[in-house]
Every structure is written in C-alpha cells, then in structure tokens.
Motif scaffolding. Sequence first.
Motif, PDB file in Angstrom:
ATOM      1  N   HIS A  43       0.814  -1.220   0.000  1.00  0.00           N
ATOM      2  CA  HIS A  43       0.000   0.000   0.000  1.00  0.00           C
ATOM      3  C   HIS A  43       0.847   1.269   0.000  1.00  0.00           C
ATOM      4  O   HIS A  43       0.322   2.360   0.203  1.00  0.00           O
ATOM      5  CB  HIS A  43      -0.937   0.021   1.219  1.00  0.00           C
ATOM      6  CG  HIS A  43      -1.977  -1.037   1.200  1.00  0.00           C
ATOM      7  ND1 HIS A  43      -3.001  -1.070   0.288  1.00  0.00           N
ATOM      8  CD2 HIS A  43      -2.142  -2.135   1.980  1.00  0.00           C
ATOM      9  CE1 HIS A  43      -3.759  -2.121   0.505  1.00  0.00           C
ATOM     10  NE2 HIS A  43      -3.251  -2.786   1.511  1.00  0.00           N
ATOM     11  N   THR A  44       2.157   1.132  -0.189  1.00  0.00           N
ATOM     12  CA  THR A  44       3.045   2.290  -0.146  1.00  0.00           C
ATOM     13  C   THR A  44       3.941   2.300  -1.383  1.00  0.00           C
ATOM     14  O   THR A  44       4.089   1.288  -2.075  1.00  0.00           O
ATOM     15  CB  THR A  44       3.924   2.279   1.126  1.00  0.00           C
ATOM     16  OG1 THR A  44       4.701   1.071   1.147  1.00  0.00           O
ATOM     17  CG2 THR A  44       3.080   2.367   2.385  1.00  0.00           C
ATOM     18  N   ALA A  45       4.531   3.453  -1.642  1.00  0.00           N
ATOM     19  CA  ALA A  45       5.428   3.601  -2.794  1.00  0.00           C
ATOM     20  C   ALA A  45       6.445   4.698  -2.497  1.00  0.00           C
ATOM     21  O   ALA A  45       6.324   5.438  -1.521  1.00  0.00           O
ATOM     22  CB  ALA A  45       4.623   3.973  -4.045  1.00  0.00           C
ATOM     23  N   ASP A  46       7.441   4.793  -3.356  1.00  0.00           N
ATOM     24  CA  ASP A  46       8.434   5.857  -3.313  1.00  0.00           C
ATOM     25  C   ASP A  46       9.072   5.978  -1.932  1.00  0.00           C
ATOM     26  O   ASP A  46       9.670   5.033  -1.451  1.00  0.00           O
ATOM     27  CB  ASP A  46       7.829   7.177  -3.789  1.00  0.00           C
ATOM     28  CG  ASP A  46       7.271   7.079  -5.210  1.00  0.00           C
ATOM     29  OD1 ASP A  46       7.874   6.355  -6.024  1.00  0.00           O
ATOM     30  OD2 ASP A  46       6.240   7.712  -5.486  1.00  0.00           O
ATOM     31  N   TYR A  47       8.923   7.140  -1.289  1.00  0.00           N
ATOM     32  CA  TYR A  47       9.584   7.381  -0.008  1.00  0.00           C
ATOM     33  C   TYR A  47       8.710   7.060   1.197  1.00  0.00           C
ATOM     34  O   TYR A  47       9.057   7.407   2.324  1.00  0.00           O
ATOM     35  CB  TYR A  47      10.063   8.837   0.072  1.00  0.00           C
ATOM     36  CG  TYR A  47      11.177   9.147  -0.896  1.00  0.00           C
ATOM     37  CD1 TYR A  47      12.451   8.614  -0.714  1.00  0.00           C
ATOM     38  CD2 TYR A  47      10.959   9.968  -1.992  1.00  0.00           C
ATOM     39  CE1 TYR A  47      13.480   8.893  -1.606  1.00  0.00           C
ATOM     40  CE2 TYR A  47      11.989  10.255  -2.885  1.00  0.00           C
ATOM     41  CZ  TYR A  47      13.241   9.713  -2.686  1.00  0.00           C
ATOM     42  OH  TYR A  47      14.246   9.984  -3.560  1.00  0.00           O
ATOM     43  N   GLU A  48       7.589   6.394   0.980  1.00  0.00           N
ATOM     44  CA  GLU A  48       6.713   6.036   2.101  1.00  0.00           C
ATOM     45  C   GLU A  48       7.283   4.814   2.820  1.00  0.00           C
ATOM     46  O   GLU A  48       7.653   3.830   2.189  1.00  0.00           O
ATOM     47  CB  GLU A  48       5.309   5.717   1.587  1.00  0.00           C
ATOM     48  CG  GLU A  48       4.628   6.889   0.919  1.00  0.00           C
ATOM     49  CD  GLU A  48       3.342   6.505   0.216  1.00  0.00           C
ATOM     50  OE1 GLU A  48       2.399   7.301   0.294  1.00  0.00           O
ATOM     51  OE2 GLU A  48       3.288   5.431  -0.414  1.00  0.00           O
ATOM     52  N   GLY A  49       7.322   4.887   4.127  1.00  0.00           N
ATOM     53  CA  GLY A  49       7.840   3.788   4.924  1.00  0.00           C
ATOM     54  C   GLY A  49       6.802   2.693   5.091  1.00  0.00           C
ATOM     55  O   GLY A  49       5.642   2.837   4.696  1.00  0.00           O
ATOM     56  N   PHE A  50       7.229   1.587   5.723  1.00  0.00           N
ATOM     57  CA  PHE A  50       6.316   0.463   5.870  1.00  0.00           C
ATOM     58  C   PHE A  50       6.754  -0.495   6.964  1.00  0.00           C
ATOM     59  O   PHE A  50       7.889  -0.470   7.433  1.00  0.00           O
ATOM     60  CB  PHE A  50       6.169  -0.291   4.550  1.00  0.00           C
ATOM     61  CG  PHE A  50       7.476  -0.768   3.953  1.00  0.00           C
ATOM     62  CD1 PHE A  50       8.091  -1.935   4.387  1.00  0.00           C
ATOM     63  CD2 PHE A  50       8.082  -0.041   2.941  1.00  0.00           C
ATOM     64  CE1 PHE A  50       9.284  -2.374   3.825  1.00  0.00           C
ATOM     65  CE2 PHE A  50       9.273  -0.465   2.367  1.00  0.00           C
ATOM     66  CZ  PHE A  50       9.870  -1.638   2.815  1.00  0.00           C
ATOM     67  N   TYR A  51       5.798  -1.353   7.353  1.00  0.00           N
ATOM     68  CA  TYR A  51       6.022  -2.539   8.172  1.00  0.00           C
ATOM     69  C   TYR A  51       5.781  -3.721   7.245  1.00  0.00           C
ATOM     70  O   TYR A  51       4.706  -3.840   6.663  1.00  0.00           O
ATOM     71  CB  TYR A  51       5.015  -2.639   9.315  1.00  0.00           C
ATOM     72  CG  TYR A  51       4.983  -1.463  10.250  1.00  0.00           C
ATOM     73  CD1 TYR A  51       5.845  -1.398  11.338  1.00  0.00           C
ATOM     74  CD2 TYR A  51       4.074  -0.431  10.059  1.00  0.00           C
ATOM     75  CE1 TYR A  51       5.794  -0.316  12.205  1.00  0.00           C
ATOM     76  CE2 TYR A  51       4.024   0.642  10.927  1.00  0.00           C
ATOM     77  CZ  TYR A  51       4.886   0.696  11.996  1.00  0.00           C
ATOM     78  OH  TYR A  51       4.831   1.754  12.854  1.00  0.00           O
ATOM     79  N   HIS A  52       6.756  -4.593   7.116  1.00  0.00           N
ATOM     80  CA  HIS A  52       6.619  -5.735   6.207  1.00  0.00           C
ATOM     81  C   HIS A  52       6.643  -7.032   7.013  1.00  0.00           C
ATOM     82  O   HIS A  52       7.678  -7.414   7.567  1.00  0.00           O
ATOM     83  CB  HIS A  52       7.754  -5.698   5.183  1.00  0.00           C
ATOM     84  CG  HIS A  52       7.759  -6.829   4.207  1.00  0.00           C
ATOM     85  ND1 HIS A  52       6.616  -7.425   3.719  1.00  0.00           N
ATOM     86  CD2 HIS A  52       8.796  -7.475   3.605  1.00  0.00           C
ATOM     87  CE1 HIS A  52       6.946  -8.382   2.869  1.00  0.00           C
ATOM     88  NE2 HIS A  52       8.260  -8.429   2.789  1.00  0.00           N
ATOM     89  N   LEU A  53       5.494  -7.691   7.082  1.00  0.00           N
ATOM     90  CA  LEU A  53       5.390  -8.971   7.774  1.00  0.00           C
ATOM     91  C   LEU A  53       6.152 -10.019   6.970  1.00  0.00           C
ATOM     92  O   LEU A  53       5.838 -10.274   5.806  1.00  0.00           O
ATOM     93  CB  LEU A  53       3.920  -9.375   7.920  1.00  0.00           C
ATOM     94  CG  LEU A  53       3.645 -10.733   8.566  1.00  0.00           C
ATOM     95  CD1 LEU A  53       4.097 -10.758  10.016  1.00  0.00           C
ATOM     96  CD2 LEU A  53       2.155 -11.066   8.469  1.00  0.00           C
ATOM     97  N   THR A  54       7.172 -10.612   7.577  1.00  0.00           N
ATOM     98  CA  THR A  54       8.010 -11.582   6.882  1.00  0.00           C
ATOM     99  C   THR A  54       7.925 -12.979   7.481  1.00  0.00           C
ATOM    100  O   THR A  54       8.409 -13.934   6.879  1.00  0.00           O
ATOM    101  CB  THR A  54       9.486 -11.145   6.904  1.00  0.00           C
ATOM    102  OG1 THR A  54       9.915 -11.001   8.266  1.00  0.00           O
ATOM    103  CG2 THR A  54       9.676  -9.828   6.152  1.00  0.00           C
ATOM    104  N   LEU A  55       7.327 -13.084   8.669  1.00  0.00           N
ATOM    105  CA  LEU A  55       7.274 -14.373   9.352  1.00  0.00           C
ATOM    106  C   LEU A  55       6.037 -14.422  10.233  1.00  0.00           C
ATOM    107  O   LEU A  55       5.734 -13.448  10.925  1.00  0.00           O
ATOM    108  CB  LEU A  55       8.527 -14.547  10.229  1.00  0.00           C
ATOM    109  CG  LEU A  55       8.529 -15.717  11.213  1.00  0.00           C
ATOM    110  CD1 LEU A  55       8.752 -17.026  10.467  1.00  0.00           C
ATOM    111  CD2 LEU A  55       9.584 -15.509  12.274  1.00  0.00           C
ATOM    112  N   MET A  56       5.345 -15.535  10.218  1.00  0.00           N
ATOM    113  CA  MET A  56       4.241 -15.761  11.145  1.00  0.00           C
ATOM    114  C   MET A  56       4.103 -17.264  11.329  1.00  0.00           C
ATOM    115  O   MET A  56       3.892 -18.000  10.375  1.00  0.00           O
ATOM    116  CB  MET A  56       2.934 -15.165  10.630  1.00  0.00           C
ATOM    117  CG  MET A  56       1.779 -15.352  11.590  1.00  0.00           C
ATOM    118  SD  MET A  56       0.276 -14.562  10.982  1.00  0.00           S
ATOM    119  CE  MET A  56       0.135 -13.258  12.190  1.00  0.00           C
ATOM    120  N   ARG A  57       4.296 -17.696  12.560  1.00  0.00           N
ATOM    121  CA  ARG A  57       4.113 -19.112  12.876  1.00  0.00           C
ATOM    122  C   ARG A  57       3.697 -19.230  14.326  1.00  0.00           C
ATOM    123  O   ARG A  57       4.022 -18.363  15.148  1.00  0.00           O
ATOM    124  CB  ARG A  57       5.376 -19.909  12.584  1.00  0.00           C
ATOM    125  CG  ARG A  57       6.555 -19.530  13.438  1.00  0.00           C
ATOM    126  CD  ARG A  57       7.746 -20.470  13.197  1.00  0.00           C
ATOM    127  NE  ARG A  57       8.965 -19.860  13.703  1.00  0.00           N
ATOM    128  CZ  ARG A  57      10.059 -19.676  13.006  1.00  0.00           C
ATOM    129  NH1 ARG A  57      10.117 -20.077  11.756  1.00  0.00           N
ATOM    130  NH2 ARG A  57      11.119 -19.113  13.535  1.00  0.00           N
TER     131      ARG A  57
END
Length: 166
Positions: A43-57
């Motif tokens: 939901h973000t692009a360019d210089y917008e920061g983010f939280y990226h879920l990389t693991l769930m168990r």
Amino acid sequence: ARARIHIRGRSVHPGTSKNKMINASLVAMEYNAMLPPQDRPDHTADYEGFYHLTLMRGDVETAQIGYIIRDHSREKFEDRKAWILRTAEWLNHKYGAGTVEVELVDQYANMREKIEPVMRVVDLAKEAMLAVGVSPRITPVRGGTDGAQLSWKGLPTPNLFTGGHN
C-alpha cells in the motif's frame, strides 16, 4: 530494522478455557492487526515507509511474527519502532506481563547521507549510461540492503538497478 515478536500463550482444555486460555496465534494476529494497514509495502510507494510482515508461525502456546521496518525519514523510522514497542506494551497490559516480547534490531540506515557527499559516483554512472544510449531514470529504491550496508561501512554504493532486464 528487524522486529521479532515472541508471544507466550496459555493452553487450557477448551472445555474449561473460558477466561483462562490465551491463544498465542490469535494474539499474533491481533498484534499484526494493530499495525496501520496502509503502512504495508503493498500500500506504499516511493519514499513512504512500511512494516513488512516476513514471518508468522505459532500454535496455542507460542507464536512468533517477524517484520522488517523501513522509512526514508529518520524521525518516521523511530516513530515506527516506537509503535512496534507500544503495541507490545498494550497487549501485555491486556493479557499479562510477558505475553509479548519484542526483539528490535536496527539493520542499517538510509544511504543518502553517505552518498550525497560523494555524488560524483552517481554522476559517473549517469554519464556512462548516457554514453551508451541509456536514459537514466532516477527513482527511489525501496530496498537496497547491500548498498546501504556497504555505504555505511565506507564504500559508497548507490543502487543503480533493481534487477530489471534490458
């Protein structure tokens, strides 16, 4: 930054679990739902920061979720890390101390402040591209772990491409 969220639940037989069971997997889902959904990479692009879920168990007794946290702004980056910690605090208040533990590690910083003083390396790359008929397109790279790590270790390494072909 990298965040690893460790969640401890309490397994109780379903027949007697009312007001006793804490399902670690459900707490992990609740934690994720408390992060702003508009601040995900999709939901973000360019210089917008983010939280990226990389693991769930997980299961009823234990769960783990992992994120990478990115932002081009140092201030917004620090705010994102604080949100990660506040979310854990809120869930610990709700479910009990020690339910949610956060392991938060800075991985690297934006390379901009290391590249700007030696912008000549970027200018040389642009000149080389123009010399062979390639029109440079300068856009923010949402990634660049290698370039940032090397730049912060003293070897200015701007990201020239993102793996595209031709």
